[in-house]
Structure formats: structure tokens, C-alpha cells
Design an enzyme around this catalytic site. Structure first.
Site, PDB file in Angstrom:
ATOM      1  N   TYR A  18      18.953 -21.457   7.344  1.00 58.35           N
ATOM      2  CA  TYR A  18      20.235 -21.302   6.673  1.00 58.35           C
ATOM      3  C   TYR A  18      21.288 -20.946   7.709  1.00 58.35           C
ATOM      4  O   TYR A  18      21.251 -19.890   8.326  1.00 58.35           O
ATOM      5  CB  TYR A  18      20.181 -20.212   5.606  1.00 58.35           C
ATOM      6  CG  TYR A  18      19.128 -20.402   4.544  1.00 58.35           C
ATOM      7  CD1 TYR A  18      18.579 -21.660   4.279  1.00 58.35           C
ATOM      8  CD2 TYR A  18      18.682 -19.324   3.789  1.00 58.35           C
ATOM      9  CE1 TYR A  18      17.618 -21.825   3.306  1.00 58.35           C
ATOM     10  CE2 TYR A  18      17.721 -19.480   2.803  1.00 58.35           C
ATOM     11  CZ  TYR A  18      17.185 -20.727   2.574  1.00 58.35           C
ATOM     12  OH  TYR A  18      16.226 -20.891   1.602  1.00 58.35           O
ATOM     13  N   LEU A  31      19.274 -20.812 -11.068  1.00 59.19           N
ATOM     14  CA  LEU A  31      20.384 -21.235 -11.932  1.00 59.19           C
ATOM     15  C   LEU A  31      20.708 -22.719 -11.753  1.00 59.19           C
ATOM     16  O   LEU A  31      21.784 -23.190 -12.114  1.00 59.19           O
ATOM     17  CB  LEU A  31      21.624 -20.376 -11.655  1.00 59.19           C
ATOM     18  CG  LEU A  31      21.467 -18.901 -12.031  1.00 59.19           C
ATOM     19  CD1 LEU A  31      22.699 -18.106 -11.624  1.00 59.19           C
ATOM     20  CD2 LEU A  31      21.208 -18.748 -13.526  1.00 59.19           C
ATOM     21  N   GLY A  32      19.747 -23.460 -11.221  1.00 63.67           N
ATOM     22  CA  GLY A  32      19.900 -24.913 -11.151  1.00 63.67           C
ATOM     23  C   GLY A  32      21.144 -25.364 -10.408  1.00 63.67           C
ATOM     24  O   GLY A  32      21.847 -26.265 -10.886  1.00 63.67           O
ATOM     25  N   ALA A  84      26.760 -23.458 -16.818  1.00 59.71           N
ATOM     26  CA  ALA A  84      27.697 -24.242 -17.628  1.00 59.71           C
ATOM     27  C   ALA A  84      28.976 -24.588 -16.870  1.00 59.71           C
ATOM     28  O   ALA A  84      30.032 -24.760 -17.466  1.00 59.71           O
ATOM     29  CB  ALA A  84      28.034 -23.525 -18.928  1.00 59.71           C
ATOM     30  N   SER A  92      16.750 -21.237  -6.513  1.00 55.35           N
ATOM     31  CA  SER A  92      17.628 -22.017  -7.376  1.00 55.35           C
ATOM     32  C   SER A  92      17.360 -21.725  -8.855  1.00 55.35           C
ATOM     33  O   SER A  92      17.238 -22.651  -9.663  1.00 55.35           O
ATOM     34  CB  SER A  92      17.487 -23.515  -7.090  1.00 55.35           C
ATOM     35  OG  SER A  92      18.571 -24.252  -7.605  1.00 55.35           O
ATOM     36  N   HIS A 144       8.421 -21.806   5.508  1.00 51.89           N
ATOM     37  CA  HIS A 144       9.432 -22.475   4.684  1.00 51.89           C
ATOM     38  C   HIS A 144       8.900 -23.762   4.070  1.00 51.89           C
ATOM     39  O   HIS A 144       9.172 -24.062   2.903  1.00 51.89           O
ATOM     40  CB  HIS A 144      10.662 -22.763   5.548  1.00 51.89           C
ATOM     41  CG  HIS A 144      11.934 -22.813   4.778  1.00 51.89           C
ATOM     42  ND1 HIS A 144      13.149 -22.538   5.331  1.00 51.89           N
ATOM     43  CD2 HIS A 144      12.196 -23.117   3.488  1.00 51.89           C
ATOM     44  CE1 HIS A 144      14.103 -22.652   4.423  1.00 51.89           C
ATOM     45  NE2 HIS A 144      13.544 -23.021   3.296  1.00 51.89           N
TER      46      HIS A 144
END
Length: 382
Positions: free
Chosen positions: A102, A253-254, A260, A251, A172
Site C-alpha cells: 500500500y 463495505l464492498g 449506498a 473490503s 499478502h
């Protein structure tokens, strides 16, 4: 910025996405309570989780992947990233997740700076496994989990993280050229030296997990897992339960879909990583919107947010699951950790999951080249 008002055209930088690991993410619900929402003060994080035999972490962690460069390709304020990290700790977060890939390298530096005053009170997780030079540039060859490389990488990680040990060190991605026994052998040496306390695997093959665990207990597996992608339910979660391994969803929360902030009218900018995922094609977003509608319905009913419903559902699956939502926004961080206060009764969980099971997600979660690095089995040791 409120997620509901997030610009629909915001780009997701390939450099910041957890989907590409290399850079250039039976409780009782009090129906009368009002979990943290837009008009409520944030609630401190509730609860702890155990990963593996001994590693205790907050029930929700903080992924810091995008703190060097956001999904929208902007460079965040470094002091503000430090502020978010320390405020998360003040609100109960003790689990922080980074990786050498990262940035590359830069995110570990930011995390080390942010945690310096509170290092001994938190759990630091990071990951090795890619061929990255000391200058942060990718070295030809892609993956590299050769034992001597691992040891060299850890020495550099310790400096960037401003610490003398790594609480949880993940591979990883499984290196198809290196037997997992050799990888774990190097990690065992680092554990003996006190430089690593626990280790884990990210997106591994099932047999590789079994072989690694036989050499030395695996503390955690980190895979993508959310309402949008439930793949780990097939084999990895049962495997974790069988072997006593913790599970850390990345991830959760996609990449924003479960908050939304994405709908049929979203247009991704050139270079936006989601534009390369078929689940986010214009046609498939429309097909996948029933999931967002389900989250909105439940969030209205519970006076909370879609993000909190999503995270609370993950927490309700198993007591050894600890998601690590990432953000560079203070209010989003507080919203995320507030999900720990939202509990599902057994009936509510059954009802929600039954509704969820009627929704079919269309499209692949990753581009083919990235997907090929998931579920890989390490070669047998000769």
C-alpha cells in the site's frame, strides 16, 4: 462528507484499491435504541474479538490502505490521517491494518507515525509477499516469499512502522514458487527473535492453510468478505472454525457499494478501479441494486445507515470475525465503529439473511489477473 451525498462520479484510483494488492481495501437488538446515525453522537466501539489462540483485537478495526492516496486519487492531509488513527483508538479501535504494497511503503510510514504515542496499546497488522524495492518500485517477478526476502522485508517494515515487533504479519498472496513450509519457517525464526508475534494468510488456498497451520498455528486469514461477496462461506469460514483461526474481512463495505453511494447513474472516471470489475459495469450495477435497496430498507427501520447494517451483519456471523473497513474520512470512521453497537436478534438475523439469499449478485469481484492470485496453493516441499 456524508456517504449519501458522495459524488457519484468520484474515481477509485487503482493505486488505492484493496482489490489490487499492488499500488502504482445470537445477539439481542434493542429495538428502542438508536444506533449512531447522521444525527446522533458517535458511540465508542463495543466488544473484542479473538483471532487464533491468543490475539485479542477490537471487534472492528481500521484499514489504512488509502491514507497515502485516496480512491479519488487525491493525497490526504497527513496530520488528518494521524488524527483519524488516534481518534479511532480513543473510540475503542485497537486493530490497525496496513501492507508494504500500500503506497507502496508509504502507508506503513503513516501508520507508524500515527500510532507512535500509543504503540503499546494497539495491534499492528501488515503484509509481505510482493517484490518491492526499497524505493517503493515494483521489481520484475511479481510475488516474492523467499525466506531471506521475508526477513529483509520485515526489517524494513519495523523501521517504517516505528516499532520493534509486528503483532500480525500476513503473507499478502500465496507465492506459487515457494513451499508454504519454507514461508512459515522464516516466520517462525522471526517469532523466535520477537520481531513477529502472530502470522496469517491472505486469500490462500485451503490446503495451503492446513499445511501452514501444521507448521505453526495460523492466527488469522484475511479475505474479501461482505454482503456483496460471500465466497468465504463455502470453504474458508468452515476451515477457520475447524482449525481455530480468526477471520478478517477486507473490503467489508464492498468498496463503497454497501454504503449506498453507488447506483445505476454512477459513471466511473478513467482509471477508476471499479470500472474494471464486471460487477460494477453499468448493466450489472442495475442488476445488483436490490442489495442496496435491502440495506436502505433495514437502515430506515433501525434508524441507522447501510454501512452499519453491513458491518453488523458481518459481526453477527461468527464471534471470531473482525472486519477492517478503511476510510480517510473522520465521520465515516466513527460511523463504521458505531456498527459494533448494532446487534441482530436471531429472528432478525434469519429474516435479513433470508431476504439476502434471494438476491443474486451479477459480475465478477475482481479482474481476471487479480483473481488469479486468490485461492492459490503453494507448491509441495520436495
Amino acid at each position: 462528507m456524508n456517504r449519501r451525498n458522495l459524488l457519484k462520479t468520484a474515481g477509485l484510483a487503482m493505486a488505492g484499491s484493496a482489490l489490487l494488492p499492488f499500488s502504482s481495501s445470537a445477539q439481542t437488538l434493542n429495538l428502542e435504541s438508536k444506533p449512531f446515525g447522521n444525527d446522533n453522537a458517535p458511540q465508542p466501539l463495543s466488544g473484542k474479538r479473538k483471532l487464533g489462540r491468543t490475539l485479542e483485537v477490537s471487534s472492528i478495526g481500521l484499514g489504512v490502505q488509502n491514507m497515502s492516496r485516496t480512491y479519488q486519487t487525491t493525497i490526504p492531509s497527513r496530520p488528518e490521517m494521524h488524527n483519524i488513527i488516534r481518534t479511532a483508538f480513543d473510540n475503542g479501535v485497537t486493530f490497525f491494518d496496513a501492507a508494504e504494497a500500500y503506497g507502496p511503503l508509504e502507508v506503513e510510514k503513516i501508520l507508524g507515525e500515527g500510532l507512535a504515542p500509543i504503540r503499546d496499546k494497539v495491534v499492528v497488522a501488515t503484509k509481505f509477499g510482493f517484490n518491492i524495492g526499497e524505493d517503493g518500485k515494483r521489481v520484475p517477478g511479481g510475488l516474492n516469499s523467499q525466506p531471506e526476502h521475508i526477513k529483509k522485508v520485515v526489517e524494513s517494515m519495523l523501521k517504517r512502522l516505528r516499532t520493534d515487533r509486528i503483532d500480525l504479519l500476513y503473507q499478502h498472496r500465496v507465492d506459487p514458487q515457494v513451499p508454504i513450509e519454507d514461508v512459515v519457517g522464516a516466520i517462525k525464526d522471526l517469532i523466535k527473535e520477537g520481531k513477529v508475534l502472530n502470522y496469517g494468510l491472505s486469500e490462500p488456498g485451503e490446503q495451503t492453510v492446513r499445511r501452514a497451520h501444521k507448521e505453526h498455528p495460523v492466527a488469522a486469514i484475511q479475505n474479501e468478505y461482505s454482503l456483496l461477496w460471500r465466497g468465504p462461506e463455502k470453504t474458508i469460514l468452515p476451515l477457520c472454525e475447524e482449525l481455530g483461526i480468526g477471520f478478517v474481512p477486507w473490503s467489508p463495505l464492498g468498496v463503497g457499494f454497501l454504503t449506498a453511494s453507488i447506483d445505476e447513474n454512477t459513471h466511473f472516471a478513467q482509471g477508476d478501479f471499479r470500472g474494471s470489475e464486471t460487477r460494477f459495469s453499468s448493466e450489472n450495477i442495475a442488476k445488483n441494486m436490490p442489495l442496496v435497496h435491502l440495506l436502505k430498507k433495514w437502515s430506515v427501520q433501525k434508524e441507522t445507515t447501510p454501512a452499519q447494517i453491513s458491518l453488523a451483519w458481518l459481526l453477527a456471523q461468527k464471534p471470531w470475525i473482525a472486519p477492517i473497513p478503511g476510510t480517510t474520512q473522520m465521520n465515516h470512521m466513527k460511523e463504521n465503529i458505531g456498527a459494533s453497537n448494532l446487534k441482530f436478534s436471531s429472528n432478525e438475523l434469519l429474516k435479513f439473511t433470508n431476504e439476502l439469499n434471494t438476491i443474486q449478485i451479477t459480475g465478477d469481484r475482481l479482474p481476471a489477473g487479480v483473481q488469479a492470485m486468490s485461492g492459490v496453493e503453494a507448491p509441495l516441499k520436495k
